[in-house]
Design a protein around this motif. Structure first.
Motif, mmCIF file in Angstrom:
data_model
loop_
_atom_site.group_PDB
_atom_site.id
_atom_site.type_symbol
_atom_site.label_atom_id
_atom_site.label_comp_id
_atom_site.label_asym_id
_atom_site.label_seq_id
_atom_site.Cartn_x
_atom_site.Cartn_y
_atom_site.Cartn_z
ATOM 1 N N ARG A 62 65.120 59.820 -4.057
ATOM 2 C CA ARG A 62 66.518 59.617 -4.472
ATOM 3 C C ARG A 62 67.194 58.552 -3.606
ATOM 4 O O ARG A 62 67.922 57.700 -4.127
ATOM 5 C CB ARG A 62 67.294 60.929 -4.398
ATOM 6 C CG ARG A 62 66.969 61.890 -5.514
ATOM 7 C CD ARG A 62 67.904 63.115 -5.488
ATOM 8 N NE ARG A 62 67.369 64.156 -6.321
ATOM 9 C CZ ARG A 62 66.748 65.245 -5.867
ATOM 10 N NH1 ARG A 62 66.608 65.464 -4.572
ATOM 11 N NH2 ARG A 62 66.264 66.140 -6.709
ATOM 12 N N ASP A 63 66.965 58.616 -2.296
ATOM 13 C CA ASP A 63 67.532 57.596 -1.400
ATOM 14 C C ASP A 63 67.024 56.211 -1.766
ATOM 15 O O ASP A 63 67.790 55.239 -1.771
ATOM 16 C CB ASP A 63 67.175 57.897 0.062
ATOM 17 C CG ASP A 63 67.941 59.078 0.630
ATOM 18 O OD1 ASP A 63 68.918 59.543 -0.008
ATOM 19 O OD2 ASP A 63 67.555 59.548 1.730
ATOM 20 N N ASN A 64 65.738 56.098 -2.072
ATOM 21 C CA ASN A 64 65.174 54.812 -2.469
ATOM 22 C C ASN A 64 65.860 54.285 -3.730
ATOM 23 O O ASN A 64 66.189 53.107 -3.821
ATOM 24 C CB ASN A 64 63.663 54.927 -2.693
ATOM 25 C CG ASN A 64 63.031 53.603 -3.032
ATOM 26 O OD1 ASN A 64 63.162 52.629 -2.305
ATOM 27 N ND2 ASN A 64 62.360 53.547 -4.161
ATOM 28 N N ILE A 65 66.100 55.159 -4.677
ATOM 29 C CA ILE A 65 66.740 54.763 -5.936
ATOM 30 C C ILE A 65 68.177 54.300 -5.700
ATOM 31 O O ILE A 65 68.617 53.300 -6.266
ATOM 32 C CB ILE A 65 66.705 55.924 -6.952
ATOM 33 C CG1 ILE A 65 65.266 56.197 -7.385
ATOM 34 C CG2 ILE A 65 67.597 55.625 -8.160
ATOM 35 C CD1 ILE A 65 65.090 57.505 -8.156
ATOM 36 N N THR A 66 68.910 55.029 -4.851
ATOM 37 C CA THR A 66 70.338 54.715 -4.669
ATOM 38 C C THR A 66 70.585 53.601 -3.656
ATOM 39 O O THR A 66 71.592 52.903 -3.769
ATOM 40 C CB THR A 66 71.128 55.969 -4.244
ATOM 41 O OG1 THR A 66 70.597 56.483 -3.022
ATOM 42 C CG2 THR A 66 71.074 57.038 -5.331
ATOM 43 N N GLY B 2 67.159 55.550 -12.327
ATOM 44 C CA GLY B 2 68.327 56.300 -11.904
ATOM 45 C C GLY B 2 67.866 57.576 -11.222
ATOM 46 O O GLY B 2 66.678 57.933 -11.282
ATOM 47 N N VAL B 3 68.795 58.277 -10.594
ATOM 48 C CA VAL B 3 68.411 59.497 -9.875
ATOM 49 C C VAL B 3 67.793 60.527 -10.809
ATOM 50 O O VAL B 3 67.003 61.367 -10.365
ATOM 51 C CB VAL B 3 69.591 60.108 -9.075
ATOM 52 C CG1 VAL B 3 69.963 59.220 -7.908
ATOM 53 C CG2 VAL B 3 70.768 60.367 -9.963
ATOM 54 N N GLN B 4 68.087 60.469 -12.090
ATOM 55 C CA GLN B 4 67.483 61.398 -13.042
ATOM 56 C C GLN B 4 65.974 61.185 -13.156
ATOM 57 O O GLN B 4 65.259 62.056 -13.647
ATOM 58 C CB GLN B 4 68.150 61.278 -14.421
ATOM 59 C CG GLN B 4 67.797 60.024 -15.208
ATOM 60 C CD GLN B 4 68.577 58.770 -14.827
ATOM 61 O OE1 GLN B 4 69.371 58.767 -13.889
ATOM 62 N NE2 GLN B 4 68.361 57.690 -15.566
ATOM 63 N N LEU C 176 59.255 59.851 -10.591
ATOM 64 C CA LEU C 176 58.887 58.815 -9.631
ATOM 65 C C LEU C 176 58.152 59.406 -8.429
ATOM 66 O O LEU C 176 57.231 58.797 -7.902
ATOM 67 C CB LEU C 176 60.113 58.034 -9.168
ATOM 68 C CG LEU C 176 60.746 57.151 -10.237
ATOM 69 C CD1 LEU C 176 61.965 56.437 -9.693
ATOM 70 C CD2 LEU C 176 59.738 56.155 -10.784
ATOM 71 N N ARG C 177 58.539 60.596 -8.019
ATOM 72 C CA ARG C 177 57.847 61.258 -6.927
ATOM 73 C C ARG C 177 56.406 61.550 -7.332
ATOM 74 O O ARG C 177 55.467 61.322 -6.575
ATOM 75 C CB ARG C 177 58.551 62.558 -6.520
ATOM 76 C CG ARG C 177 57.966 63.146 -5.228
ATOM 77 C CD ARG C 177 57.969 64.664 -5.263
ATOM 78 N NE ARG C 177 57.212 65.278 -4.200
ATOM 79 C CZ ARG C 177 55.888 65.258 -4.066
ATOM 80 N NH1 ARG C 177 55.154 64.600 -4.914
ATOM 81 N NH2 ARG C 177 55.271 65.871 -3.088
ATOM 82 N N VAL D 274 61.270 50.554 -13.149
ATOM 83 C CA VAL D 274 60.168 51.291 -13.759
ATOM 84 C C VAL D 274 59.710 50.607 -15.033
ATOM 85 O O VAL D 274 60.455 49.842 -15.650
ATOM 86 C CB VAL D 274 60.555 52.758 -14.080
ATOM 87 C CG1 VAL D 274 60.924 53.511 -12.816
ATOM 88 C CG2 VAL D 274 61.674 52.833 -15.102
ATOM 89 N N LEU D 275 58.480 50.915 -15.394
ATOM 90 C CA LEU D 275 57.942 50.553 -16.699
ATOM 91 C C LEU D 275 57.635 51.862 -17.402
ATOM 92 O O LEU D 275 56.910 52.704 -16.873
ATOM 93 C CB LEU D 275 56.669 49.710 -16.560
ATOM 94 C CG LEU D 275 55.874 49.433 -17.843
ATOM 95 C CD1 LEU D 275 56.729 48.811 -18.935
ATOM 96 C CD2 LEU D 275 54.672 48.561 -17.532
ATOM 97 N N GLU D 276 58.244 52.033 -18.569
ATOM 98 C CA GLU D 276 57.974 53.192 -19.411
ATOM 99 C C GLU D 276 57.045 52.771 -20.536
ATOM 100 O O GLU D 276 57.221 51.709 -21.124
ATOM 101 C CB GLU D 276 59.261 53.718 -20.056
ATOM 102 C CG GLU D 276 60.205 54.414 -19.140
ATOM 103 C CD GLU D 276 61.411 54.984 -19.897
ATOM 104 O OE1 GLU D 276 61.474 54.873 -21.144
ATOM 105 O OE2 GLU D 276 62.294 55.525 -19.227
#
Length: 177
Positions: free
Chosen positions: A45-49, A9-11, A16-17, A55-57
């Motif tokens: 953010r654009d990539n996410i939306t 998500g954007v959060q 991610l950056r 992701v793997l946490e």
């Protein structure tokens, strides 16, 4: 140790950056013109939306990311799903996280959720280990080209994730031709 696969998500943009920027240091050294290599927060953010970013946490920290593109980057060549922006934070490399995330996306998302018979991705011949790594994972080059931007020969790779569906699709395509 707990591991969690999920859609970003954007959060998650700041982490991610960091993961992407650190993981793509060799891409910058090779002077490859890959958007992820220098992506700022707005691009992340654009990539996410605009796409499906996964992701793997590990123990609550994002260690790897990959994107299923929803843009028309390769639609002129293939209608198969296209994955991009694959990165594992350098401090977490060699622990199998990249393999786990890519396998999960290939199977749970591409094959099971999307119902696709194969998946595609692109990489550069100039990179010292990406092409052989993907080939070991069962990817095959279905098209190579030089866009003239200094990246050299690029390969569009395909991996069959559902052999039965692939065989049916191949038969249908042969019949149509």
């Amino acid at each position: 140790m707990s591991e969690l696969f999920r859609q970003a998500g954007v959060q998650d943009a700041e982490r991610l950056r960091e993961v992407t920027f650190e993981a793509y240091s060799l891409i910058r050294e090779l002077e490859l013109k890959w958007p992820a290599a220098n992506a700022g927060l707005d691009q992340i953010r654009d990539n996410i939306t605009q796409n499906e970013c996964y992701v793997l946490e590990a123990d609550g920290v994002i260690v790897a990311t990959i994107t299923l593109s929803r843009n028309d980057e390769v639609k002129a060549i293939t209608d198969l799903p296209f994955i991009k922006w694959f990165a594992v934070h350098p401090s977490e490399q060699g622990k199998g996280y990249g393999d786990k995330l890519l396998t999960w996306v290939e199977n749970a998302i591409i094959r099971d959720q999307e119902g696709a018979h194969a998946v595609t991705l692109g990489t550069a011949e100039k990179h010292p280990w990406l092409l052989p790594m993907y080939q070991r994972r069962g990817y095959e080059s279905i098209r190579s080209f030089d866009s003239g931007n200094g990246d050299g020969t690029m390969h569009l790779l395909r991996k069959v994730v559902n052999p039965e569906l692939f065989a049916n699709a191949s038969e249908e395509q042969a019949t149509a031709n």
